[in-house]
Structures are given as C-alpha cells and as structure tokens.
Motif scaffolding. Structure first.
Motif, short mmCIF file in Angstrom:
data_model
loop_
_atom_site.label_atom_id
_atom_site.label_comp_id
_atom_site.label_asym_id
_atom_site.label_seq_id
_atom_site.Cartn_x
_atom_site.Cartn_y
_atom_site.Cartn_z
N PHE A 107 13.76 -2.18 -12.45
CA PHE A 107 12.84 -2.85 -11.54
C PHE A 107 12.66 -2.07 -10.24
O PHE A 107 11.56 -2.01 -9.68
CB PHE A 107 13.34 -4.26 -11.25
N ALA A 108 13.73 -1.46 -9.74
CA ALA A 108 13.65 -0.74 -8.46
C ALA A 108 12.69 0.45 -8.56
O ALA A 108 11.88 0.67 -7.66
CB ALA A 108 15.04 -0.27 -8.05
N ILE A 109 12.78 1.22 -9.65
CA ILE A 109 11.88 2.37 -9.82
C ILE A 109 10.44 1.89 -10.00
O ILE A 109 9.50 2.47 -9.45
CB ILE A 109 12.33 3.23 -11.01
N TYR A 110 10.28 0.82 -10.75
CA TYR A 110 8.94 0.27 -10.98
C TYR A 110 8.29 -0.13 -9.65
O TYR A 110 7.13 0.23 -9.38
CB TYR A 110 9.06 -0.95 -11.89
N VAL A 111 9.03 -0.86 -8.82
CA VAL A 111 8.48 -1.33 -7.55
C VAL A 111 8.23 -0.17 -6.60
O VAL A 111 7.19 -0.10 -5.92
CB VAL A 111 9.43 -2.37 -6.90
N PHE A 112 9.18 0.78 -6.53
CA PHE A 112 9.02 1.87 -5.58
C PHE A 112 7.86 2.79 -5.96
O PHE A 112 7.18 3.34 -5.08
CB PHE A 112 10.31 2.69 -5.47
N ALA A 113 7.61 2.95 -7.26
CA ALA A 113 6.44 3.74 -7.68
C ALA A 113 5.16 3.09 -7.19
O ALA A 113 4.24 3.77 -6.71
CB ALA A 113 6.43 3.88 -9.20
N GLY A 114 5.08 1.76 -7.30
CA GLY A 114 3.91 1.06 -6.82
C GLY A 114 3.81 1.05 -5.31
O GLY A 114 2.73 1.23 -4.74
N LEU A 115 4.96 0.86 -4.63
CA LEU A 115 4.95 0.83 -3.17
C LEU A 115 4.56 2.17 -2.57
O LEU A 115 3.85 2.22 -1.56
CB LEU A 115 6.34 0.43 -2.65
N THR A 116 5.01 3.26 -3.17
CA THR A 116 4.66 4.59 -2.67
C THR A 116 3.16 4.81 -2.71
O THR A 116 2.56 5.32 -1.75
CB THR A 116 5.38 5.67 -3.50
N ALA A 117 2.54 4.43 -3.82
CA ALA A 117 1.09 4.58 -3.95
C ALA A 117 0.36 3.64 -2.99
O ALA A 117 -0.62 4.03 -2.33
CB ALA A 117 0.67 4.30 -5.38
N TRP A 118 0.86 2.41 -2.89
CA TRP A 118 0.19 1.43 -2.03
C TRP A 118 0.31 1.82 -0.56
O TRP A 118 -0.63 1.64 0.22
CB TRP A 118 0.79 0.04 -2.24
N GLN A 119 1.45 2.37 -0.16
CA GLN A 119 1.65 2.75 1.23
C GLN A 119 0.66 3.84 1.66
O GLN A 119 0.16 3.85 2.78
CB GLN A 119 3.08 3.22 1.45
N LEU A 120 0.39 4.78 0.76
CA LEU A 120 -0.60 5.81 1.06
C LEU A 120 -1.96 5.19 1.31
O LEU A 120 -2.65 5.52 2.30
CB LEU A 120 -0.68 6.81 -0.09
N PHE A 121 -2.37 4.29 0.45
CA PHE A 121 -3.67 3.63 0.59
C PHE A 121 -3.73 2.85 1.91
O PHE A 121 -4.72 2.94 2.66
CB PHE A 121 -3.89 2.69 -0.59
N THR A 122 -2.68 2.12 2.23
CA THR A 122 -2.64 1.32 3.45
C THR A 122 -2.68 2.20 4.70
O THR A 122 -3.41 1.91 5.66
CB THR A 122 -1.37 0.46 3.49
N ASP A 123 -1.90 3.28 4.70
CA ASP A 123 -1.87 4.16 5.86
C ASP A 123 -3.24 4.75 6.16
O ASP A 123 -3.66 4.82 7.32
CB ASP A 123 -0.87 5.30 5.63
N VAL A 124 -3.95 5.18 5.12
CA VAL A 124 -5.25 5.82 5.32
C VAL A 124 -6.30 4.80 5.75
O VAL A 124 -7.06 5.04 6.70
CB VAL A 124 -5.70 6.55 4.04
#
Length: 314
Positions: A107-124
């Motif tokens: 679950f940790a890898i699953y969530v972090f993969a999604g969070l990493t992608a989402w954080q990029l979108f949010t930052d931009v």
C-alpha cells in the motif's frame, strides 16, 4: 589684462555623433514588443521568443527554487518531508484504520507513486496560477515573453518531482519490487500527460488570475475535489465496484489525472501486477497526450491574447 573664456573642446563633435545616431534610429523600422497575432504565425514567434530567453528561464527556475525555501534550515529537504508526511498520514489513517492495505498490496508504494505524480500536478497548477501576479514588478518594468513565468514554475516542479521520484525508486529497491520490462513505458508516458495538462492549466489560470483574483481560491477548491476524483489512496477495483461499466465509469476515465496516476502506479507498483486496471490504459494515455498537446497550444494562444493588458491590470 583681459581673460579669455576656455574653449569647449569636443562639444560640437559629440553633438554631431548624437545627431547621427538619432538619424539612424529614426530610419530603422519599429519592432513590436508584444505577442504576434495569428494562431500559427503567433505560435511560431512565441516559440522563437522563448528560445531567445532560455537563459532567463533557467534563472527564473533557480530563483523559484531558492525563494520557495528561503531562510529555511532544511532547504530542499522540505520537498521530501511534506509528501512523506502525507504518505504516513494516509498509510495510517486509510491503510491501517480503514483497512485499505488488506485489498491493496504494498500500500505504501501504491500511495507514494500516486502522491508523487499528484504533487507535480498540484505544484505546477497552484504555483502557476499566481506566477504573473507574483512577478508584477518585473512585468511592469520590461517586456519579455510572459510565458517564462508559468514555465519557470513547471521547471521547479519537475525538479521537486525528480527528488521525490528518487525516493520512490529507493523504496521499490528496498522492498525488492523493482519494475522491469515494458511496464516502465507507463512512467514517462504518464509524466508527459501530467506535464502537458498542468502546463495548459497554468497558462490559462495565470492569465485569467490577473483580471479576476478569485481564481486562485477557486483553484484550491478545484484541486481538492480533483484529488479525491483520482485513485491516489484508493484502487481502481473499488471504482469498478461502485460505477461498474456505463457512462459513469467513462466519465471517471475522462479525467486525465486519473488515467495518468493509474499509469504511474501501473509502471512502479510491482505488487499490483495482478490487480485490475482499465482496459487499454496505454492507448488512453496516448489519446490523452494528443489532446493535451492541442490544449497547450490553445492555452498559449489564449495567454497571448490576454497578456496585452497585464501591465495595466497589475
């Protein structure tokens, strides 16, 4: 005895040189400092202008990174600590308390993969929305392609993403779940989809925010709603159970961020190889990428139309 006034040496020659320079300037044709009109001709000219100001773009990216962590003791480490803290909260609250980890392996890898992608979108998107207003002093003083400001936010966002993605790679190595083969193609394809849609939104929102400052607050609400509309902390299998087939499922898959995040998870989440994903995920990503490139083009032309009055509005 009479005194003689000192001669003004060189005054006449300097005046003549100045007159010659003014004459040459008057003979030169005026060059417009604003954006070139026309969809195709204007696009090509904007690309050329950005190429000429690429060094300035690099300086703005570095300034963006330095300003983000100015006067902080940990500096760039904050770009890692924030997503890791969010990961721990989701892992404990959703994974442990709500039992999501029982149905989602690693679950940790699953969530972090999604969070990493989402954080990029949010930052931009969030950073790009206020970038023109935040650089009002520079915009009112000199002319330069104003697209460099949203693009500088994109550059700093990609740098932050690279550091977070390095942590994700380290995590999959420690967990001995290293992705291999063709599944890795989902990662750059998903990243491209995120970048083009985030860039298109940053261009439009940054320009509209100059005229309507409420936009930045609407963006915060919109990003919150969009986050829970993407499978970052829940699985596609859960979505299938709730909206099995039909137009609701297709509406969900029309969200490019949902498709991109699932693509990132498909590429990095080895433990979920046997878990369900939407049919034709790679094809969907390619279609989303093509649509996104067109949207970036349209967003840039809209930005060029609106930037004419930036200095007056700011």
């Amino acid at each position: 005895m009479t005194s003689q006034a000192p001669e003004k040496v060189g005054v006449s020659s300097t005046s003549e040189v100045a007159k010659e320079r003014m004459a040459r300037l008057n003979e030169e044709a005026l060059v417009s400092a604003g954006p070139t009109r026309g969809f195709f001709r204007g696009t090509w000219q904007s690309i050329r202008d950005l190429g000429e100001y690429r060094e300035l773009l690099g300086l703005l990216v570095r300034r963006e990174l330095k300003a983000r962590y100015k006067d902080s003791a940990l500096g760039f480490l904050w770009s890692l600590l924030r997503p890791i803290a969010i990961l721990l909260v989701y892992y404990v609250a959703i994974g442990k308390f709500l039992g999501a980890e029982r149905s989602i392996p690693s679950f940790a890898i699953y969530v972090f993969a999604g969070l990493t992608a989402w954080q990029l979108f949010t930052d931009v998107v969030a950073g790009g929305t206020g970038c023109i207003v935040g650089n009002a002093g520079l915009i009112k003083k000199v002319y330069l392609p104003r697209e460099v400001f949203p693009l500088s936010v994109l550059g700093s966002g990609l740098f932050t993403f690279s550091t977070q993605f390095a942590i994700l790679v380290l995590g999959v190595v420690v967990a001995s779940e290293i992705p291999t083969g063709s599944r890795l193609l989902f990662v750059p394809l998903s990243l491209l989809v995120i970048v083009v849609y985030a860039t298109a939104l940053a261009l439009v929102l940054s320009a509209v925010n100059v005229y309507l400052r409420d936009v930045q607050y609407l963006v915060e609400i919109g990003l919150t709603v969009l986050f829970w509309s993407t499978p970052v902390v829940y699985s596609w299998a859960l979505v299938q159970n709730i909206v099995a087939g039909g137009w609701l499922q297709q509406l969900y898959l029309a969200n490019p961020m949902a498709v991109a995040i699932m693509g990132m998870q498909r590429g990095m989440w080895v433990a979920g190889t046997d878990q369900p994903f939407p049919d034709g995920l790679g094809t969907r990503l390619l279609i989303m990428l093509g649509i996104g490139l067109v949207l970036v083009w349209l967003a840039q032309r809209l930005f060029a139309r609106l930037e004419a009055n930036f200095a007056q509005e700011l």
